[in-house]
Design a protein around this motif. Structure first.
Motif, PDB file in Angstrom:
ATOM      1  N   LEU A  37       9.197 -12.272  -5.552  1.00  8.13           N
ATOM      2  CA  LEU A  37       8.672 -12.642  -6.565  1.00  8.13           C
ATOM      3  C   LEU A  37       8.764 -11.171  -7.715  1.00  8.13           C
ATOM      4  O   LEU A  37       8.148 -11.855  -8.729  1.00  8.13           O
ATOM      5  N   ALA A  38       7.879 -10.861  -7.041  1.00 10.36           N
ATOM      6  CA  ALA A  38       7.803  -9.334  -7.604  1.00 10.36           C
ATOM      7  C   ALA A  38       9.165  -9.179  -8.668  1.00 10.36           C
ATOM      8  O   ALA A  38       8.878  -8.771 -10.172  1.00 10.36           O
ATOM      9  N   PHE A  39      10.115  -8.627  -8.587  1.00  8.13           N
ATOM     10  CA  PHE A  39      11.477  -8.154  -8.162  1.00  8.13           C
ATOM     11  C   PHE A  39      11.571  -9.406  -9.415  1.00  8.13           C
ATOM     12  O   PHE A  39      11.952  -9.083 -10.659  1.00  8.13           O
ATOM     13  N   VAL A  40      11.299 -11.157  -9.455  1.00  7.15           N
ATOM     14  CA  VAL A  40      11.580 -11.469 -10.584  1.00  7.15           C
ATOM     15  C   VAL A  40      10.474 -11.355 -11.854  1.00  7.15           C
ATOM     16  O   VAL A  40      10.736 -12.048 -12.916  1.00  7.15           O
ATOM     17  N   ALA A  41       9.111 -11.097 -11.532  1.00  9.95           N
ATOM     18  CA  ALA A  41       8.550 -11.047 -12.568  1.00  9.95           C
ATOM     19  C   ALA A  41       9.113  -9.662 -13.528  1.00  9.95           C
ATOM     20  O   ALA A  41       8.879  -9.575 -14.837  1.00  9.95           O
ATOM     21  N   VAL A  42       9.580  -8.414 -12.914  1.00  9.31           N
ATOM     22  CA  VAL A  42       9.494  -7.500 -13.446  1.00  9.31           C
ATOM     23  C   VAL A  42      10.846  -8.229 -14.385  1.00  9.31           C
ATOM     24  O   VAL A  42      11.214  -7.381 -15.612  1.00  9.31           O
ATOM     25  N   ALA A  43      12.147  -8.669 -14.205  1.00  8.39           N
ATOM     26  CA  ALA A  43      12.745  -8.903 -14.696  1.00  8.39           C
ATOM     27  C   ALA A  43      12.589 -10.201 -15.856  1.00  8.39           C
ATOM     28  O   ALA A  43      13.357 -10.490 -16.493  1.00  8.39           O
ATOM     29  N   LEU A  44      11.433 -10.700 -16.079  1.00  9.09           N
ATOM     30  CA  LEU A  44      11.104 -11.470 -16.975  1.00  9.09           C
ATOM     31  C   LEU A  44      10.920 -11.170 -18.978  1.00  9.09           C
ATOM     32  O   LEU A  44      11.444 -11.742 -19.488  1.00  9.09           O
TER      33      LEU A  44
ATOM     34  N   ARG B  76       1.112  -1.104  -0.138  1.00  5.43           N
ATOM     35  CA  ARG B  76      -0.219  -0.672   0.152  1.00  5.43           C
ATOM     36  C   ARG B  76       1.038   1.770   0.144  1.00  5.43           C
ATOM     37  O   ARG B  76       0.087   2.146  -0.222  1.00  5.43           O
ATOM     38  N   SER B  77       2.383   1.029   0.332  1.00  2.09           N
ATOM     39  CA  SER B  77       3.007   2.563   0.297  1.00  2.09           C
ATOM     40  C   SER B  77       3.597   2.769  -1.629  1.00  2.09           C
ATOM     41  O   SER B  77       4.069   1.812  -1.499  1.00  2.09           O
ATOM     42  N   VAL B  78       4.001   4.019  -1.615  1.00  2.00           N
ATOM     43  CA  VAL B  78       4.403   4.501  -3.007  1.00  2.00           C
ATOM     44  C   VAL B  78       5.521   4.123  -2.985  1.00  2.00           C
ATOM     45  O   VAL B  78       6.275   3.687  -4.155  1.00  2.00           O
ATOM     46  N   ALA B  79       6.554   3.799  -2.250  1.00  2.00           N
ATOM     47  CA  ALA B  79       7.694   3.916  -2.092  1.00  2.00           C
ATOM     48  C   ALA B  79       7.920   1.942  -2.004  1.00  2.00           C
ATOM     49  O   ALA B  79       9.306   2.459  -3.131  1.00  2.00           O
ATOM     50  N   TRP B  80       6.548   0.950  -2.148  1.00  2.00           N
ATOM     51  CA  TRP B  80       7.449   0.047  -2.720  1.00  2.00           C
ATOM     52  C   TRP B  80       7.558  -0.183  -4.660  1.00  2.00           C
ATOM     53  O   TRP B  80       8.045  -0.270  -5.154  1.00  2.00           O
ATOM     54  N   TYR B  81       6.106   0.479  -5.313  1.00  2.00           N
ATOM     55  CA  TYR B  81       6.083   1.031  -6.644  1.00  2.00           C
ATOM     56  C   TYR B  81       7.424   1.626  -7.373  1.00  2.00           C
ATOM     57  O   TYR B  81       7.884   1.623  -7.973  1.00  2.00           O
ATOM     58  N   VAL B  82       8.115   2.339  -6.206  1.00  2.00           N
ATOM     59  CA  VAL B  82       9.167   2.935  -6.781  1.00  2.00           C
ATOM     60  C   VAL B  82       9.726   2.548  -6.892  1.00  2.00           C
ATOM     61  O   VAL B  82      11.280   2.546  -7.317  1.00  2.00           O
ATOM     62  N   LEU B  83      10.320   0.995  -5.675  1.00  2.00           N
ATOM     63  CA  LEU B  83      11.111   0.546  -5.179  1.00  2.00           C
ATOM     64  C   LEU B  83      11.211  -1.059  -7.068  1.00  2.00           C
ATOM     65  O   LEU B  83      12.674  -0.733  -7.131  1.00  2.00           O
TER      66      LEU B  83
ATOM     67  N   GLY C 170      10.029   0.427 -10.092  1.00  2.00           N
ATOM     68  CA  GLY C 170      10.652   1.161 -10.516  1.00  2.00           C
ATOM     69  C   GLY C 170      11.969   1.294 -10.962  1.00  2.00           C
ATOM     70  O   GLY C 170      12.408   1.023 -11.863  1.00  2.00           O
ATOM     71  N   VAL C 171      12.541   1.579  -9.890  1.00  2.00           N
ATOM     72  CA  VAL C 171      14.268   1.935 -10.148  1.00  2.00           C
ATOM     73  C   VAL C 171      14.558   0.432 -10.325  1.00  2.00           C
ATOM     74  O   VAL C 171      15.216  -0.247 -11.282  1.00  2.00           O
ATOM     75  N   PHE C 172      14.229  -0.382  -9.770  1.00  2.00           N
ATOM     76  CA  PHE C 172      14.507  -1.681 -10.062  1.00  2.00           C
ATOM     77  C   PHE C 172      14.797  -2.305 -12.079  1.00  2.00           C
ATOM     78  O   PHE C 172      15.616  -2.647 -12.498  1.00  2.00           O
ATOM     79  N   ALA C 173      13.015  -1.769 -12.473  1.00  2.00           N
ATOM     80  CA  ALA C 173      12.896  -1.801 -13.644  1.00  2.00           C
ATOM     81  C   ALA C 173      13.729  -1.517 -14.080  1.00  2.00           C
ATOM     82  O   ALA C 173      15.096  -2.069 -15.515  1.00  2.00           O
TER      83      ALA C 173
END
Length: 365
Positions: A114-121, A19-26, A28-31
């Motif tokens: 696993l959200a980070f793995v999904a971003v890497a797919l 629910r935090s905006v920081a999570w989506y920013v993280l 985005g930075v990862f992508a």
């Protein structure tokens, strides 16, 4: 174990985490980082044939590295953080058991990782389609990556249940993960250099005497040619045999120390793509070859004779070294599972209610 209660705990954890905006920013930075890595990988490996394997292995390793750096923060305060916020006790007085609370938090932290793995797919798909990477190699590497994300999540949640202070548990999670990533390499190097064996070398050289010609004498069995203009009019004599000794590290005795390293497990479990000359085409194969080569025992007695015609020895190719060595990825996975299971059992014993004894200063509600 109730699936409904477990799903409720997972849903609460995921809602709290996302629910935090920081999570989506993280994310985005990862992508953005993966986009830069993918572009640089195409530039770096673009000159080699079928660069897809090298590009995809680079992306997978960068993904694992970033997960190692981020996951302890996401899971290292899952239990003691709720205890400090007075949100753990209301859950403990419901029908949810201690095992369900622990497992729900582990699965939630696993899904978050696993959200980070999904971003890497998408980047892996691009590498496969544009660079000619092997789908089987990428599939296996992703399965190992998913496993490692779960192990790190379990370690973080377990330590958050064992230790009472969130900051201390996050720091300890980093230490445990770094012990697997960096500590195993340091232990391998230090112990390998400590365990040494003596090598005996026998050497006999040619005696050139007072030769003063413009060229150089031909060695025994050597004939002059345009490419090798040696002087065959001089008969050389052989010198005396000399013997020397020195010590070499025995990495073949301690290679198993690397078995629990997440990066070594990823390389060792993934099928290797070899080129026509038997050399690996990706980072998985190069790291696997390095670890498997450490299993080979050094020659403890060598002989060099300048008086004998030189014969090229048969050196095994990296593919032959890999094929003739012992895989260790299943041993490493087993050790990691035992570590995570042991910590989770300890966390269950510290979190279960009613509690017979709590650390001083622990908040209940």
């Amino acid at each position: 174990m109730s699936g409904q209660r477990l799903g409720t705990i997972i849903g609460l954890e995921l809602t709290q985490r996302t629910r935090s905006v920081a999570w989506y920013v993280l994310l985005g930075v990862f992508a953005l980082l993966l986009m830069i890595v993918t572009g640089l990988s195409f530039l770096a490996w673009g000159s080699v044939p079928e660069p897809g394997g090298a590009i995809s292995s680079t992306i997978v390793y960068i993904t694992l590295l970033l997960i190692v750096l981020v996951s302890p923060t996401l899971s290292g305060n899952a239990i003691n953080g709720d205890r400090d916020a007075a949100t753990l006790a209301p859950v403990q007085v419901t029908l949810a058991t201690t095992a369900e609370i622990l497992l729900g938090k582990v699965l939630a932290a696993w899904i978050t990782g696993l959200a980070f793995v999904a971003v890497a797919l998408p980047f892996l798909v691009v590498a496969t389609l544009a660079g000619g990477g092997s789908p089987s190699t990428i599939t296996v590497s992703l399965l190992v990556l998913v496993f490692e994300v779960g192990i790190i999540a379990a370690i973080g949640v377990a330590l958050s249940g064992i230790l009472s202070r969130p900051l201390f548990s996050v720091a300890t999670t980093y230490l445990v993960v770094m012990a697997l990533v960096v500590g195993t390499v340091i232990a391998f190097a230090l112990v390998g250099f400590t365990v040494r064996s003596e090598v005996t070398t026998h050497y006999r050289s040619l005696d050139y005497g007072d030769y003063t010609g413009d060229s150089y004498p031909c060695a025994p069995g050597e004939t002059p040619s345009d490419m090798n203009p040696c002087d065959d009019d001089v008969e050389l004599s052989c010198g005396e045999w000399t013997t020397s000794t020195y010590e070499v590290p025995r990495f073949d005795h301690v290679w198993w120390l690397l078995a629990a390293n997440p990066f070594v497990i990823l390389a060792d479990a993934t099928p290797t793509e070899f080129g026509p000359e038997g050399y690996p085409r990706d980072l998985f194969g190069q790291i696997k070859y390095g670890v498997r080569a450490a299993q080979q025992a050094p020659e403890l007695e060598t002989r060099y004779d300048d008086c004998a015609p030189y014969q090229q020895g048969d050196q095994p190719s990296p593919r032959e070294v890999v094929d003739q060595s012992t895989p260790s990825w299943f041993v490493g996975m087993t050790l990691q599972l035992l570590l995570a299971a042991g910590l989770l059992w300890w966390a269950w014993a510290r979190t279960r209610t009613p509690a017979g004894r709590l650390p001083s200063g622990t908040r209940i509600a």
